[in-house]
Write an enzyme that holds these catalytic residues in place. Structure first.
Site, PDB file in Angstrom:
ATOM      1  N   LYS A   1      16.074  -6.181  16.793  1.00 17.00           N
ATOM      2  CA  LYS A   1      14.827  -5.634  16.940  1.00 17.00           C
ATOM      3  C   LYS A   1      14.725  -5.655  18.281  1.00 17.00           C
ATOM      4  O   LYS A   1      14.454  -4.786  18.899  1.00 17.00           O
ATOM      5  CB  LYS A   1      13.793  -5.886  16.194  1.00 17.00           C
ATOM      6  CG  LYS A   1      13.898  -5.669  14.732  1.00 17.00           C
ATOM      7  CD  LYS A   1      12.622  -6.427  13.861  1.00 17.00           C
ATOM      8  CE  LYS A   1      11.292  -5.935  14.021  1.00 17.00           C
ATOM      9  NZ  LYS A   1      10.685  -4.536  13.909  1.00 17.00           N
TER      10      LYS A   1
ATOM     11  N   ARG B   1       5.994   5.269   3.803  1.00 14.94           N
ATOM     12  CA  ARG B   1       7.375   5.144   5.140  1.00 14.94           C
ATOM     13  C   ARG B   1       8.524   4.327   5.219  1.00 14.94           C
ATOM     14  O   ARG B   1       9.399   4.348   5.712  1.00 14.94           O
ATOM     15  CB  ARG B   1       5.912   3.843   6.168  1.00 14.94           C
ATOM     16  CG  ARG B   1       6.402   5.128   7.831  1.00 14.94           C
ATOM     17  CD  ARG B   1       7.682   4.313   8.539  1.00 14.94           C
ATOM     18  NE  ARG B   1       8.003   3.370   8.362  1.00 14.94           N
ATOM     19  CZ  ARG B   1       8.781   1.605   8.854  1.00 14.94           C
ATOM     20  NH1 ARG B   1       9.402   2.143   9.514  1.00 14.94           N
ATOM     21  NH2 ARG B   1       8.507   0.893   9.068  1.00 14.94           N
TER      22      ARG B   1
ATOM     23  N   GLU C   1       0.778   4.375   1.425  1.00 18.95           N
ATOM     24  CA  GLU C   1       1.921   4.955   2.805  1.00 18.95           C
ATOM     25  C   GLU C   1       2.873   3.611   3.449  1.00 18.95           C
ATOM     26  O   GLU C   1       3.762   4.181   3.803  1.00 18.95           O
ATOM     27  CB  GLU C   1       0.325   4.907   3.466  1.00 18.95           C
ATOM     28  CG  GLU C   1      -1.189   5.184   3.269  1.00 18.95           C
ATOM     29  CD  GLU C   1      -1.774   4.717   2.477  1.00 18.95           C
ATOM     30  OE1 GLU C   1      -3.137   4.944   3.045  1.00 18.95           O
ATOM     31  OE2 GLU C   1      -1.631   3.908   1.734  1.00 18.95           O
TER      32      GLU C   1
ATOM     33  N   HIS D   1       1.331  -1.144  -0.018  1.00 15.84           N
ATOM     34  CA  HIS D   1      -0.274  -0.161   0.207  1.00 15.84           C
ATOM     35  C   HIS D   1       0.850   1.187  -0.156  1.00 15.84           C
ATOM     36  O   HIS D   1       2.085   1.399   0.858  1.00 15.84           O
ATOM     37  CB  HIS D   1      -1.113   0.113   0.714  1.00 15.84           C
ATOM     38  CG  HIS D   1      -2.732  -0.649   1.054  1.00 15.84           C
ATOM     39  ND1 HIS D   1      -3.555  -0.374   1.368  1.00 15.84           N
ATOM     40  CD2 HIS D   1      -2.839  -2.016   0.106  1.00 15.84           C
ATOM     41  CE1 HIS D   1      -4.333  -1.386   0.972  1.00 15.84           C
ATOM     42  NE2 HIS D   1      -3.392  -2.594   0.105  1.00 15.84           N
TER      43      HIS D   1
END
Length: 488
Positions: free
Chosen positions: A453, A97, A93, A91
């Site tokens: 992470k 990002r 967006e 998508h």
């Protein structure tokens, strides 16, 4: 190129939504043709990140597009890769990002090797950086984000970016034939059932024929029919725009009542695929998450003293509700508390432009003159302001045009997939003098993407607070999909 505007210093943060949209559309026009929708037949969504800089010694404000993305699709759960080499969510967006993280990684590298960065300067903590004074970021999207922000009163017939795709109904053979034709048109591998709206017009025609031939159709079928058909059958009922994004498992489902009772609001939702379930949360949910955890992600958080937030979200011309945007992006996270230092609830200002994206679904429908149906563009474009390979065009989670023979090689990978972003981050770590490494990267045996992470401990604490207080049903990522290394 940056655009310089002379404005009074006390009003430097006041934005013109149409100017922001214009900068994004012009940046898109400057890109090569590859991956763009076919005019009059295909549509897409566009999103972008802009850097805003107020010059300290004047009233000048610079606005510059640093990342841009297009796309409407995400891959199915079964197509996700344990080696991180597939782009799961395309998508616009998400593309914008992720492209921005490429840009931020480049700017951090310039900072740590002693060069000048227009974005970052040294912070108080060892190995940490913060934004240069006067720098902020704006997020633009040509359409209301899919999911909760798209559940708004229906004032016209424009479709949403994640339209519902009804299942069943006796047209599977026709759909299969169309998929076969699509396969012949693309060189890329077809990885499971994909897309968000490929069959919207076909479904609409089928549902309309069924409804008009059988007025006694039951309520369930009526509720799944296109909205303009329902309004014809029940013209007295007010209605809402629908989203094909489904409520996440474990919580209340949509009631599917007629009209305004079709959806529940404020729910986490996963994006639709065509037949194949996905694990991608809606863009409304992701923007809400970024308003607390920041746009930088867990990896870059190692290097930042404070999370980076979008100061403003600008939406292009489309069906829009300020109330729904506030509900989706702000209200759901507004009471999150006890966040660690460097994180806070930072709701963005929200504006709408009067300018429509030339390749929007509504504009494409309006200008369509040829035979056949319009459809979402199968490709996703990423452009970001980086020195090496700024343009990345993908389809079905891989480089656009890649053959099956190339799968598993670097030539097939999007620069935005987890593996490539991990590679870029490790390059930043290698470029950092050992004496200047952040404490979170010192004295540890970190190997996998998951390890790095999780080692971003402050970010993970912030995520735990957001998860427990606002989004307890947010699906956890399958750890087996995150245990890859660069050698995989």
């Amino acid at each position: 190129m940056p655009v310089n505007l002379h404005v009074p210093s006390i009003r430097w943060n006041m934005l013109d939504a149409d100017e922001i949209a214009t900068l994004c559309y012009e940046r898109f026009e400057q890109l090569p043709r590859r991956g763009k929708p076919e005019p009059g037949r295909e549509w897409s969504l566009l999103a972008a990140v802009l850097k805003v800089t107020r010059c300290a010694d004047s009233d000048t404000v610079e606005k510059e597009v640093v990342s841009l993305g297009t796309g409407t699709k995400c891959i199915g759960q079964t197509a996700m890769s344990p080696t991180g080499d597939v782009l799961n969510d395309s998508h616009a967006e998400v593309i914008a990002r992720r492209g921005c993280t490429r840009y931020l990684t480049q700017e951090l590298r310039r900072a740590v090797v002693g060069g000048h960065s227009s974005v970052f300067c040294g912070a108080d903590e060892r190995g940490k950086w913060r934004l240069q004074p006067g720098v902020s970021f704006i997020f633009f999207t040509s359409h209301t984000p899919c999911g909760d922000a798209s559940i708004i009163a229906m004032a016209d017939s424009q479709a949403q970016p994640c339209p519902a795709v009804p299942s069943g109904g006796g047209h599977g053979l026709k759909r299969k034939a169309e998929e076969t034709r699509d396969d012949r048109k693309t060189k890329g591998p077809r990885l499971g059932q994909q897309g968000t709206a490929e069959t919207e017009l076909e479904e609409r025609a089928h549902a309309e024929a069924s409804l008009l031939s059988d007025r006694s159709v039951d309520t369930v079928l009526l509720d799944s029919a296109p909205q303009e058909i329902q309004s014809r059958v029940h013209p007295q009922l007010p209605d809402i725009h629908r989203t094909g994004a489904k409520c996440v498992p474990g919580g209340p489902a949509d009631p599917l009542h007629p009209g305004c009772g079709y959806h529940s609001t404020g729910r986490l939702r996963v994006k639709p695929g065509r037949g194949q379930p996905t694990l991608s949360l809606s863009c409304s949910d992701k923007l809400a998450r970024w308003s607390v955890l920041g746009l930088q992600g867990a990896l870059l958080a190692h290097y930042l003293q404070e999370a980076l937030y979008f100061s403003t979200v600008v939406v292009g011309k489309c069906p829009y509700s300020q109330e729904a945007m506030h509900r989706a992006l702000v209200t759901r996270c507004s009471r999150v508390s006890e966040l660690p230092a460097g994180f806070s609830v930072c709701p963005p200002d929200m504006l709408q432009s009067t300018l429509e994206f030339p390749f929007s679904q509504a504009h494409t429908q309006h200008t369509h003159r040829g035979q056949g149906r319009i459809s979402p563009c199968g490709a996703a474009i990423s452009w970001c302001n980086v020195t090496e390979q700024p343009l990345d065009v993908t389809a079905n989670g891989y480089k656009h045009g890649v053959t099956k023979k190339a799968l598993g090689t670097a030539n097939a990978r999007s620069l935005l997939c987890k593996l490539e972003l991990f590679r870029s981050f490790l390059s930043l770590v290698s470029a950092t003098d050992p004496s200047s490494l952040p404490d979170s990267l010192r004295g540890r045996e970190l190997q996998t993407y998951w390890d790095y992470k999780q080692a971003s401990a402050v970010y993970q604490r912030a995520w735990q607070q957001l998860h427990s207080q606002a989004f307890p049903l947010w699906p956890r990522a399958d750890r087996q999909l995150l245990l890859f290394t660069l050698e995989d």
